[in-house]
Write an enzyme that holds these catalytic residues in place. Structure first.
Site, PDB file in Angstrom:
ATOM      1  N   HIS A   1       0.816  -1.329  -0.022  1.00 29.10           N
ATOM      2  CA  HIS A   1      -0.134   0.124   0.085  1.00 29.10           C
ATOM      3  C   HIS A   1       0.858   1.308   0.002  1.00 29.10           C
ATOM      4  O   HIS A   1       0.683   2.282  -0.746  1.00 29.10           O
ATOM      5  CB  HIS A   1      -0.849  -0.077   1.302  1.00 29.10           C
ATOM      6  CG  HIS A   1      -1.767  -0.906   1.321  1.00 29.10           C
ATOM      7  ND1 HIS A   1      -2.137  -1.776   2.440  1.00 29.10           N
ATOM      8  CD2 HIS A   1      -2.873  -1.232   0.292  1.00 29.10           C
ATOM      9  CE1 HIS A   1      -3.330  -2.657   2.181  1.00 29.10           C
ATOM     10  NE2 HIS A   1      -3.678  -2.385   1.025  1.00 29.10           N
TER      11      HIS A   1
ATOM     12  N   LYS B   1     -18.047  -5.297   8.344  1.00 35.46           N
ATOM     13  CA  LYS B   1     -16.847  -6.176   8.448  1.00 35.46           C
ATOM     14  C   LYS B   1     -16.120  -5.815   9.716  1.00 35.46           C
ATOM     15  O   LYS B   1     -16.081  -4.593  10.178  1.00 35.46           O
ATOM     16  CB  LYS B   1     -15.864  -5.680   7.095  1.00 35.46           C
ATOM     17  CG  LYS B   1     -14.865  -6.430   6.920  1.00 35.46           C
ATOM     18  CD  LYS B   1     -14.102  -5.998   5.845  1.00 35.46           C
ATOM     19  CE  LYS B   1     -12.543  -6.744   5.458  1.00 35.46           C
ATOM     20  NZ  LYS B   1     -11.880  -6.234   4.330  1.00 35.46           N
TER      21      LYS B   1
ATOM     22  N   ARG C   1      -2.002  -6.380  -8.390  1.00 31.41           N
ATOM     23  CA  ARG C   1      -1.011  -7.406  -7.920  1.00 31.41           C
ATOM     24  C   ARG C   1      -0.927  -8.454  -9.225  1.00 31.41           C
ATOM     25  O   ARG C   1       0.139  -8.692  -9.702  1.00 31.41           O
ATOM     26  CB  ARG C   1      -1.018  -7.874  -6.748  1.00 31.41           C
ATOM     27  CG  ARG C   1      -1.106  -7.039  -5.488  1.00 31.41           C
ATOM     28  CD  ARG C   1      -1.446  -7.435  -4.312  1.00 31.41           C
ATOM     29  NE  ARG C   1      -3.147  -8.042  -4.419  1.00 31.41           N
ATOM     30  CZ  ARG C   1      -3.796  -8.386  -3.396  1.00 31.41           C
ATOM     31  NH1 ARG C   1      -3.341  -8.590  -2.173  1.00 31.41           N
ATOM     32  NH2 ARG C   1      -5.032  -8.629  -3.703  1.00 31.41           N
TER      33      ARG C   1
ATOM     34  N   SER D   1      -3.471  -7.390   3.295  1.00 30.26           N
ATOM     35  CA  SER D   1      -3.518  -7.197   4.497  1.00 30.26           C
ATOM     36  C   SER D   1      -4.195  -8.380   5.079  1.00 30.26           C
ATOM     37  O   SER D   1      -3.737  -8.827   6.234  1.00 30.26           O
ATOM     38  CB  SER D   1      -4.620  -6.300   4.498  1.00 30.26           C
ATOM     39  OG  SER D   1      -4.079  -4.862   4.301  1.00 30.26           O
TER      40      SER D   1
END
Length: 158
Positions: A17, A41, A90, A127
């Protein structure tokens, strides 16, 4: 002024990040790191903790500011006069998902999305994986900023 937003949950922020934020800061006059408030969440760190962490680890980038948002990212962009979103990519599956989001966002608001390939050093990093490794006692130093490493150990291992 050229403005862009780097959105995410950043729970926690990783070096991947930080790489995208730093590279964006070199290209744009102002980079807003937008931390998503997602009440559905459960997060390891609260939104305010994530904002504090992000402000600390981005302090060397004077053109970066950190804000929280709830709802549609394009509404946040419109309200803050930000014409573009930067997303780190990614792998191919990231691109597939993010392309669909980019097309919807453009259709809804005209906000552009720019894809930035992740530094290969961080292409495996997320993460979720960092939290999982840290939860089971694995070494995540080098994957996250030092402050995040310290806070992860405190939070997960007591």
């Amino acid at each position: 002024m050229r403005r862009v937003v780097c959105p995410g949950s950043f729970d926690p922020i990783t070096n991947g990040h930080l790489d995208i934020i730093g590279r964006s800061a070199r290209l744009y006059d102002e980079v807003t790191v937008a931390v998503l408030i997602n009440v559905e969440k459960s997060s390891l760190f609260t939104v305010d903790e994530r904002i504090d962490i992000l402000q600390t680890v981005t302090k060397d980038f004077p053109n970066v500011k950190v804000r929280k948002f709830h709802g549609l990212l394009v509404d946040f962009c419109r309200q803050n006069d930000i014409p573009a979103i930067v997303k780190g990519i990614r792998v191919v599956s990231d691109f597939d998902y993010e392309l669909q989001m980019a097309q919807l966002n453009y259709r809804l608001s005209g906000v552009e999305t720019l894809f930035m390939p992740t530094n290969p050093e961080y292409s495996f990093l997320s993460s979720s994986r960092v939290k999982e490794i840290a939860r089971y006692g694995g070494d995540v130093s080098g994957l996250v900023p030092d402050l995040v490493h310290k806070l992860l150990i405190e939070r997960l291992r007591g």
